[in-house]
Write an enzyme that holds these catalytic residues in place. Sequence first.
Site, mmCIF file in Angstrom:
data_model
loop_
_atom_site.group_PDB
_atom_site.id
_atom_site.type_symbol
_atom_site.label_atom_id
_atom_site.label_comp_id
_atom_site.label_asym_id
_atom_site.label_seq_id
_atom_site.Cartn_x
_atom_site.Cartn_y
_atom_site.Cartn_z
ATOM 1 N N CYS A 5 25.272 80.306 53.331
ATOM 2 C CA CYS A 5 26.015 80.224 54.287
ATOM 3 C C CYS A 5 25.918 79.832 55.780
ATOM 4 O O CYS A 5 25.014 81.061 55.896
ATOM 5 C CB CYS A 5 26.949 81.400 54.439
ATOM 6 S SG CYS A 5 28.270 81.151 52.485
ATOM 7 N N GLY A 21 26.259 75.359 54.881
ATOM 8 C CA GLY A 21 27.333 75.216 53.768
ATOM 9 C C GLY A 21 27.654 73.860 54.521
ATOM 10 O O GLY A 21 28.660 73.859 55.391
ATOM 11 N N ASN A 32 27.398 85.794 54.784
ATOM 12 C CA ASN A 32 26.841 85.244 54.653
ATOM 13 C C ASN A 32 25.510 86.226 53.487
ATOM 14 O O ASN A 32 24.773 86.737 53.808
ATOM 15 C CB ASN A 32 25.404 84.419 55.573
ATOM 16 C CG ASN A 32 24.311 84.165 54.762
ATOM 17 O OD1 ASN A 32 23.178 84.224 55.503
ATOM 18 N ND2 ASN A 32 24.204 83.693 53.840
ATOM 19 N N GLY A 33 25.685 85.564 51.636
ATOM 20 C CA GLY A 33 24.509 86.720 51.924
ATOM 21 C C GLY A 33 25.609 86.939 50.002
ATOM 22 O O GLY A 33 26.294 86.091 49.903
ATOM 23 N N TYR A 63 12.861 76.146 52.387
ATOM 24 C CA TYR A 63 13.687 75.263 51.912
ATOM 25 C C TYR A 63 15.005 75.009 52.685
ATOM 26 O O TYR A 63 14.447 74.099 53.573
ATOM 27 C CB TYR A 63 14.343 74.811 50.710
ATOM 28 C CG TYR A 63 15.898 74.402 50.248
ATOM 29 C CD1 TYR A 63 15.224 72.954 50.567
ATOM 30 C CD2 TYR A 63 17.440 74.603 50.251
ATOM 31 C CE1 TYR A 63 16.780 72.299 50.195
ATOM 32 C CE2 TYR A 63 17.639 73.954 50.136
ATOM 33 C CZ TYR A 63 17.761 72.841 50.300
ATOM 34 O OH TYR A 63 19.118 72.264 50.207
HETATM 35 P P1 AMP Z 1 15.591 69.557 41.333
HETATM 36 O O1 AMP Z 1 14.327 68.401 40.896
HETATM 37 O O2 AMP Z 1 16.856 68.940 40.984
HETATM 38 O O3 AMP Z 1 15.216 70.977 41.187
HETATM 39 O O4 AMP Z 1 15.557 69.492 42.814
HETATM 40 C C1 AMP Z 1 14.587 69.987 43.175
HETATM 41 C C2 AMP Z 1 14.986 69.630 44.655
HETATM 42 O O5 AMP Z 1 16.206 70.838 45.277
HETATM 43 C C3 AMP Z 1 14.602 70.044 46.037
HETATM 44 O O6 AMP Z 1 14.101 68.170 46.811
HETATM 45 C C4 AMP Z 1 14.725 70.369 47.188
HETATM 46 O O7 AMP Z 1 14.767 70.584 48.461
HETATM 47 C C5 AMP Z 1 16.327 70.816 46.553
HETATM 48 N N1 AMP Z 1 16.385 72.324 46.256
HETATM 49 C C6 AMP Z 1 16.213 73.608 46.964
HETATM 50 N N2 AMP Z 1 16.509 74.713 46.187
HETATM 51 C C7 AMP Z 1 18.166 74.226 46.666
HETATM 52 C C8 AMP Z 1 18.781 75.027 46.389
HETATM 53 N N3 AMP Z 1 19.228 76.443 46.530
HETATM 54 N N4 AMP Z 1 20.123 74.253 46.876
HETATM 55 C C9 AMP Z 1 19.948 73.065 47.566
HETATM 56 N N5 AMP Z 1 19.023 72.160 46.621
HETATM 57 C C10 AMP Z 1 17.673 72.968 46.854
#
Ligand code: AMP
Length: 460
Positions: A2, A28, A102-103, A242
């Site tokens: 968030c 978010g 946030n958390g 990320y």
């Molecule tokens: P997947 O292939 O389903 O494992 O998704 C990996 C992708 O999701 C990567 O491109 C990351 O940039 C993205 N990603 C990683 N962690 C998160 C997260 N917590 N929320 C949203 N996207 C994420």
Amino acid sequence: MCGIFGIYGHPEAAKMAYLGLHALQHRGQESAGIVTSDGTRLYTSRKMGLVADAFPPCELERLVGSAAIGHVRYSTAGESRIQEAQPFAVGCRHGSVAVAHNGNFVNVEAVRTNLETKGSIFQSSADTEVIVHLMARSQADDLAARLTDALRQVRGAYSLLVLTAESMVACRDPFGVRPLVLGRLRGGFVLASETSAFRLLDATYIREVEPGELLVVDGNGLTSHFPWGRQERRFCVFEQVYFARPDTIIDDRTIYQDRVRMGQRLADEHPVEADVVVGVPDSGLPAAIGYSQKSGIPLELGLIRSHYVGRTFIEPQQSIRHFGVKLKLSAVETVLVGKRVVVVDDSIVRGTTCRKIIKMIRAAGAKEVHFRVSSPPTKFPCYYGIDTPHRRELIAASHSVEEITQFLDCDTIGYLSVEGLRWSVGDQDGAHHCEACFTGDYPIEVSDHVRERQLKLVGT
Ligand code: AMP
């Protein structure tokens, strides 16, 4: 996951909050909310959806006052509906109070059950409401002391902003897992999850709110307290991998610079003969730049992202996530056809998105696909506010690199090592970060209930 924003002492507080939240939108997209104070009462607006849609000019005009807090939400706990949108604003015997968080609190269920037994009624399933109840029950006579009373009864990772008619309080959990920064705008103070919000407003960055610090902002200026003593900082390394925006500055380093270093180190750790490096937009791009710089393999835009859909993963339903990949990305055939391609992404979580991306790149004619991940295998769920699924859904928790290579249908996979990640973020022994998603070393004890709740959330 968030974003929070606060401003005190500005004649156009609501408009500044609106802009600040806009610069935190990546944190978010489910709901957005602003609460303002004119010194006598609070004004609240909370909507589902994006900041730009949630607050038309007439709505901002209604939010009068020179202090405001705001929130953009992506649910990691609780459901996706308007009752869960923040800031929470309630009236109690101490007056009106609003909270943006946030958390995640990791022992919240026991506290909530206890409150319910004593007659408390909850409007939402979000953790934040528990804090509001605990503050309302406190016998202390000032806001900071009531918040301290409340936070003494919970454990977790939190950055919080609390607003009353007269003052604002900002605080960060004792380990500083989630981010919160302090700045100045004209004569007033601003607080935000990331410095990206300050850049948009032309606010001056002062410093981070320190782990365990509680800052009171009122007519007397700023007062700092450390009610829990000072702990060793354990900032969430996944923010750097990320989540945070690349132009955000953390610890005097831009997120961009750290991600480029991750890519450079990845090229050292997992070199490969190839013709082209392609980053998965947007989060994989800085690391792809680093990989290209270090390997000498040219970088090309082999994947194009549509900017008219949100982050695929950010939608809480699995079905939409799958669909989202095609909506969001498409391959540039002329870059890929007949090439040995290094694809760089920041992380593999379930593996489902990456698998589709690789399929797309092969369909565009790539001869070889070498997947490079600018973080270590994600083996453990996050209980501190990042949306990661339960362990059994994390592909690296139960599969070897060979099995993941097969599942993704790529020629090779290379993950950045834990040491490589530490080097990239300038924390040689990892002592100043929470790396639990990669190492399983959780700095804050997690209750069984929170682990079970994660299990229930899988597939919802
Ligand atoms: P997947 O292939 O389903 O494992 O998704 C990996 C992708 O999701 C990567 O491109 C990351 O940039 C993205 N990603 C990683 N962690 C998160 C997260 N917590 N929320 C949203 N996207 C994420």
